[in-house]
Scaffold this motif. Sequence first.
Motif, PDB file in Angstrom:
ATOM      1  N   LEU A 195       0.838  -1.120  -0.029  1.00  0.00           N
ATOM      2  CA  LEU A 195       0.221   0.072   0.018  1.00  0.00           C
ATOM      3  C   LEU A 195       0.891   1.128   0.047  1.00  0.00           C
ATOM      4  CD1 LEU A 195      -2.767  -1.197   2.560  1.00  0.00           C
ATOM      5  CD2 LEU A 195      -3.058  -0.918   0.135  1.00  0.00           C
ATOM      6  N   ARG A 196       2.088   1.363   0.863  1.00  0.00           N
ATOM      7  CA  ARG A 196       2.863   2.505   0.818  1.00  0.00           C
ATOM      8  C   ARG A 196       3.651   2.613  -0.673  1.00  0.00           C
ATOM      9  NH1 ARG A 196       6.442   3.737   5.773  1.00  0.00           N
ATOM     10  NH2 ARG A 196       6.579   5.798   4.442  1.00  0.00           N
ATOM     11  N   ALA A 197       3.904   1.537  -0.961  1.00  0.00           N
ATOM     12  CA  ALA A 197       4.828   1.360  -2.481  1.00  0.00           C
ATOM     13  C   ALA A 197       3.877   1.846  -3.472  1.00  0.00           C
ATOM     14  CB  ALA A 197       5.160   0.215  -2.794  1.00  0.00           C
ATOM     15  N   GLN A 198       2.305   1.802  -3.468  1.00  0.00           N
ATOM     16  CA  GLN A 198       1.385   2.318  -4.309  1.00  0.00           C
ATOM     17  C   GLN A 198       0.916   3.845  -3.888  1.00  0.00           C
ATOM     18  OE1 GLN A 198      -1.324  -0.837  -3.718  1.00  0.00           O
ATOM     19  NE2 GLN A 198      -0.697  -1.703  -5.988  1.00  0.00           N
ATOM     20  N   GLY A 199       1.546   4.397  -2.852  1.00  0.00           N
ATOM     21  CA  GLY A 199       1.042   5.543  -2.536  1.00  0.00           C
ATOM     22  C   GLY A 199      -0.305   5.729  -1.933  1.00  0.00           C
ATOM     23  N   LYS A 200      -0.765   4.822  -1.374  1.00  0.00           N
ATOM     24  CA  LYS A 200      -2.107   4.639  -0.684  1.00  0.00           C
ATOM     25  C   LYS A 200      -1.890   4.542   0.880  1.00  0.00           C
ATOM     26  CE  LYS A 200      -4.078   1.445  -4.360  1.00  0.00           C
ATOM     27  NZ  LYS A 200      -4.705   0.071  -4.632  1.00  0.00           N
ATOM     28  N   SER A 201      -1.478   6.028   1.345  1.00  0.00           N
ATOM     29  CA  SER A 201      -1.014   6.351   2.599  1.00  0.00           C
ATOM     30  C   SER A 201      -2.328   6.069   3.597  1.00  0.00           C
ATOM     31  CB  SER A 201      -0.550   7.609   2.775  1.00  0.00           C
ATOM     32  OG  SER A 201       0.622   7.730   2.055  1.00  0.00           O
ATOM     33  N   THR A 202      -3.384   6.367   2.918  1.00  0.00           N
ATOM     34  CA  THR A 202      -4.754   6.567   3.808  1.00  0.00           C
ATOM     35  C   THR A 202      -5.043   4.907   4.201  1.00  0.00           C
ATOM     36  OG1 THR A 202      -5.712   8.427   2.977  1.00  0.00           O
ATOM     37  CG2 THR A 202      -6.814   7.279   4.340  1.00  0.00           C
ATOM     38  N   GLU A 203      -5.088   3.951   3.258  1.00  0.00           N
ATOM     39  CA  GLU A 203      -5.396   2.798   3.544  1.00  0.00           C
ATOM     40  C   GLU A 203      -4.096   2.066   4.443  1.00  0.00           C
ATOM     41  OE1 GLU A 203      -5.460   4.280   0.576  1.00  0.00           O
ATOM     42  OE2 GLU A 203      -6.901   3.535  -0.861  1.00  0.00           O
ATOM     43  N   ALA A 204      -2.965   2.394   4.056  1.00  0.00           N
ATOM     44  CA  ALA A 204      -1.855   1.987   5.009  1.00  0.00           C
ATOM     45  C   ALA A 204      -1.956   2.094   6.381  1.00  0.00           C
ATOM     46  CB  ALA A 204      -0.313   2.566   4.185  1.00  0.00           C
ATOM     47  N   ASP A 247       4.396  -4.466  18.561  1.00  0.00           N
ATOM     48  CA  ASP A 247       5.532  -4.360  17.573  1.00  0.00           C
ATOM     49  C   ASP A 247       6.024  -2.939  17.357  1.00  0.00           C
ATOM     50  OD1 ASP A 247       6.452  -4.318  14.921  1.00  0.00           O
ATOM     51  OD2 ASP A 247       5.116  -5.953  14.134  1.00  0.00           O
ATOM     52  N   GLN A 248       7.281  -2.837  17.659  1.00  0.00           N
ATOM     53  CA  GLN A 248       7.710  -1.623  17.698  1.00  0.00           C
ATOM     54  C   GLN A 248       8.208  -0.852  16.147  1.00  0.00           C
ATOM     55  OE1 GLN A 248      11.386  -1.924  20.145  1.00  0.00           O
ATOM     56  NE2 GLN A 248      10.474  -3.253  21.578  1.00  0.00           N
ATOM     57  N   GLU A 249       8.304  -1.903  15.225  1.00  0.00           N
ATOM     58  CA  GLU A 249       8.592  -1.617  13.926  1.00  0.00           C
ATOM     59  C   GLU A 249       7.241  -1.110  13.254  1.00  0.00           C
ATOM     60  OE1 GLU A 249       8.874  -4.678  10.782  1.00  0.00           O
ATOM     61  OE2 GLU A 249      10.936  -3.957  10.391  1.00  0.00           O
ATOM     62  N   ALA A 250       6.115  -1.462  13.642  1.00  0.00           N
ATOM     63  CA  ALA A 250       4.965  -0.948  13.150  1.00  0.00           C
ATOM     64  C   ALA A 250       4.734   0.298  13.720  1.00  0.00           C
ATOM     65  CB  ALA A 250       3.970  -1.998  13.608  1.00  0.00           C
ATOM     66  N   TRP A 251       4.887   0.680  15.025  1.00  0.00           N
ATOM     67  CA  TRP A 251       4.737   1.992  15.425  1.00  0.00           C
ATOM     68  C   TRP A 251       5.460   3.010  14.945  1.00  0.00           C
ATOM     69  CZ3 TRP A 251       0.747   3.200  18.132  1.00  0.00           C
ATOM     70  CH2 TRP A 251       0.067   2.364  19.095  1.00  0.00           C
ATOM     71  N   HIS A 252       6.794   2.568  14.643  1.00  0.00           N
ATOM     72  CA  HIS A 252       7.575   3.409  13.832  1.00  0.00           C
ATOM     73  C   HIS A 252       7.078   3.787  12.304  1.00  0.00           C
ATOM     74  CE1 HIS A 252      11.485   5.297  12.230  1.00  0.00           C
ATOM     75  NE2 HIS A 252      11.542   5.708  13.356  1.00  0.00           N
ATOM     76  N   GLU A 253       6.664   2.691  11.682  1.00  0.00           N
ATOM     77  CA  GLU A 253       6.220   2.798  10.468  1.00  0.00           C
ATOM     78  C   GLU A 253       5.035   3.901  10.381  1.00  0.00           C
ATOM     79  OE1 GLU A 253       5.892   0.899   6.161  1.00  0.00           O
ATOM     80  OE2 GLU A 253       7.676   1.026   7.828  1.00  0.00           O
ATOM     81  N   LEU A 254       4.308   3.539  11.419  1.00  0.00           N
ATOM     82  CA  LEU A 254       2.889   4.416  11.501  1.00  0.00           C
ATOM     83  C   LEU A 254       3.375   5.898  11.647  1.00  0.00           C
ATOM     84  CD1 LEU A 254      -0.104   4.493  11.439  1.00  0.00           C
ATOM     85  CD2 LEU A 254      -0.138   3.718  13.808  1.00  0.00           C
ATOM     86  N   SER A 255       4.337   6.223  12.701  1.00  0.00           N
ATOM     87  CA  SER A 255       4.574   7.424  12.760  1.00  0.00           C
ATOM     88  C   SER A 255       5.256   8.109  11.602  1.00  0.00           C
ATOM     89  CB  SER A 255       5.922   7.528  13.899  1.00  0.00           C
ATOM     90  OG  SER A 255       7.209   7.062  13.375  1.00  0.00           O
ATOM     91  N   GLU A 256       5.979   7.405  10.676  1.00  0.00           N
ATOM     92  CA  GLU A 256       6.412   8.266   9.533  1.00  0.00           C
ATOM     93  C   GLU A 256       5.307   8.306   8.577  1.00  0.00           C
ATOM     94  OE1 GLU A 256       9.267   5.282   7.954  1.00  0.00           O
ATOM     95  OE2 GLU A 256      10.909   5.951   9.141  1.00  0.00           O
ATOM     96  N   LEU A 257       4.321   7.333   8.510  1.00  0.00           N
ATOM     97  CA  LEU A 257       2.830   7.738   7.641  1.00  0.00           C
ATOM     98  C   LEU A 257       2.458   8.903   8.149  1.00  0.00           C
ATOM     99  CD1 LEU A 257       1.704   3.998   7.181  1.00  0.00           C
ATOM    100  CD2 LEU A 257       2.510   5.524   5.393  1.00  0.00           C
ATOM    101  N   TYR A 258       2.082   9.091   9.525  1.00  0.00           N
ATOM    102  CA  TYR A 258       1.665  10.456   9.988  1.00  0.00           C
ATOM    103  C   TYR A 258       2.197  11.876   9.773  1.00  0.00           C
ATOM    104  CZ  TYR A 258      -2.009   7.830  12.540  1.00  0.00           C
ATOM    105  OH  TYR A 258      -3.242   7.063  12.971  1.00  0.00           O
ATOM    106  N   ILE A 259       3.782  11.588   9.836  1.00  0.00           N
ATOM    107  CA  ILE A 259       4.632  12.688   9.425  1.00  0.00           C
ATOM    108  C   ILE A 259       4.231  13.046   8.100  1.00  0.00           C
ATOM    109  CG2 ILE A 259       6.956  13.504   9.227  1.00  0.00           C
ATOM    110  CD1 ILE A 259       7.576  11.832  11.647  1.00  0.00           C
ATOM    111  N   ASN A 260       4.418  12.015   6.933  1.00  0.00           N
ATOM    112  CA  ASN A 260       3.903  12.490   5.711  1.00  0.00           C
ATOM    113  C   ASN A 260       2.799  13.007   5.350  1.00  0.00           C
ATOM    114  OD1 ASN A 260       6.683  11.302   5.012  1.00  0.00           O
ATOM    115  ND2 ASN A 260       5.785   9.254   4.506  1.00  0.00           N
ATOM    116  N   GLU A 261       1.890  12.652   6.369  1.00  0.00           N
ATOM    117  CA  GLU A 261       0.324  13.270   6.075  1.00  0.00           C
ATOM    118  C   GLU A 261       0.376  14.471   6.886  1.00  0.00           C
ATOM    119  OE1 GLU A 261      -2.028  11.930   4.005  1.00  0.00           O
ATOM    120  OE2 GLU A 261      -0.456  10.878   3.320  1.00  0.00           O
ATOM    121  N   HIS A 262       1.437  15.017   7.538  1.00  0.00           N
ATOM    122  CA  HIS A 262       1.394  16.128   8.294  1.00  0.00           C
ATOM    123  C   HIS A 262       0.506  16.121   9.433  1.00  0.00           C
ATOM    124  CE1 HIS A 262       3.635  17.946   5.119  1.00  0.00           C
ATOM    125  NE2 HIS A 262       2.589  17.599   4.307  1.00  0.00           N
ATOM    126  N   ASP A 263       0.307  14.864   9.946  1.00  0.00           N
ATOM    127  CA  ASP A 263      -0.571  14.700  11.446  1.00  0.00           C
ATOM    128  C   ASP A 263       0.309  14.522  12.443  1.00  0.00           C
ATOM    129  OD1 ASP A 263      -2.549  14.133  13.057  1.00  0.00           O
ATOM    130  OD2 ASP A 263      -3.656  12.889  11.707  1.00  0.00           O
TER     131      ASP A 263
END
Length: 297
Positions: A131-140, A154-170
């Motif tokens: 989903l990330r590779a396809q640019g579907k950030s909301t779904e990811a 799952d620490q890796e998942a928390w970090h991934e989620l933080s990066e997604l929120y940063i990319n969305e300016h949340d």
Amino acid sequence: MASLSEMYDVGWEEMRDKLRKWREDNCRNSEQIVDVGEELISEHASKLGDDIWIIYEQVMIAALDCSRDDLALTCLQELRKQFPDSHRVKRLTGMRLEALERYEEANKHYDAILQEDPTNTAARKRKISILRAQGKSTEAIRELNEYLEQFVGDQEAWHELSELYINEHDYGKAAFCLEELMMTNPHNHLYCEQYAEVKYTQGGMENLELARKYFAQALRLNNRNMRALFGLYMSASHIAASPKVSAKVKKDNIKYAAWAAAQINRAYKLAGRGNKDNKCSVKAVEEMLESMQITMS
């Protein structure tokens, strides 16, 4: 062309041990892994015993990073022969398809794994990576939140989620994710630094003070963290420059900024000894610090 073992006078045992060390240290130096691993599996596979299978996996993932599909496929075929029903090998098959941007086929492999084993976290995370590779950030983001409801540790998942929120300016939600990480990893300087950066970006006096504190904490944990040092300087400078703070707060933050500025200067001067380009960098840093009008004494 000479082989690595001939160029550096190393035997297959040293090459095997180097790959093992990189695995244990979780190093993603893919080009080096490909260079060492390709020679090892092509010329010394029979000597490696059961280590050959983990090396095939390690080299395959590195080959995908380096766009070496030929090598990745060679490793994958050997793993399929040895472990035809393995979910782990099926996941590697999906990863190769991802690298080839054949996302629909990759998803089918992951769905098949999850149908047999709904608790397979690796397959679920690969679907999110698609989903990330396809640019579907909301779904990811939605999928990661659902995933973390079941696998909260799952620490890796928390970090991934933080990066997604940063990319969305949340930034508020990104900060929450990083707080979860800091609770379980209080001695990780990178999490402290990233949390401070998010708070600095959010702005406002309360967030700036939090940013300064966490930049300082990152430096306590790792005094070589230059991003944290610059962050401490910038956050303290902005607090000191605010007309809303008291004289004592202003004085304290000028002191913090001056200390950080001195450390930055010192680090650049040490790095720039005898190097003309680095001396130019030192000059640029000095000009930046002077523009902020921070007293260095």
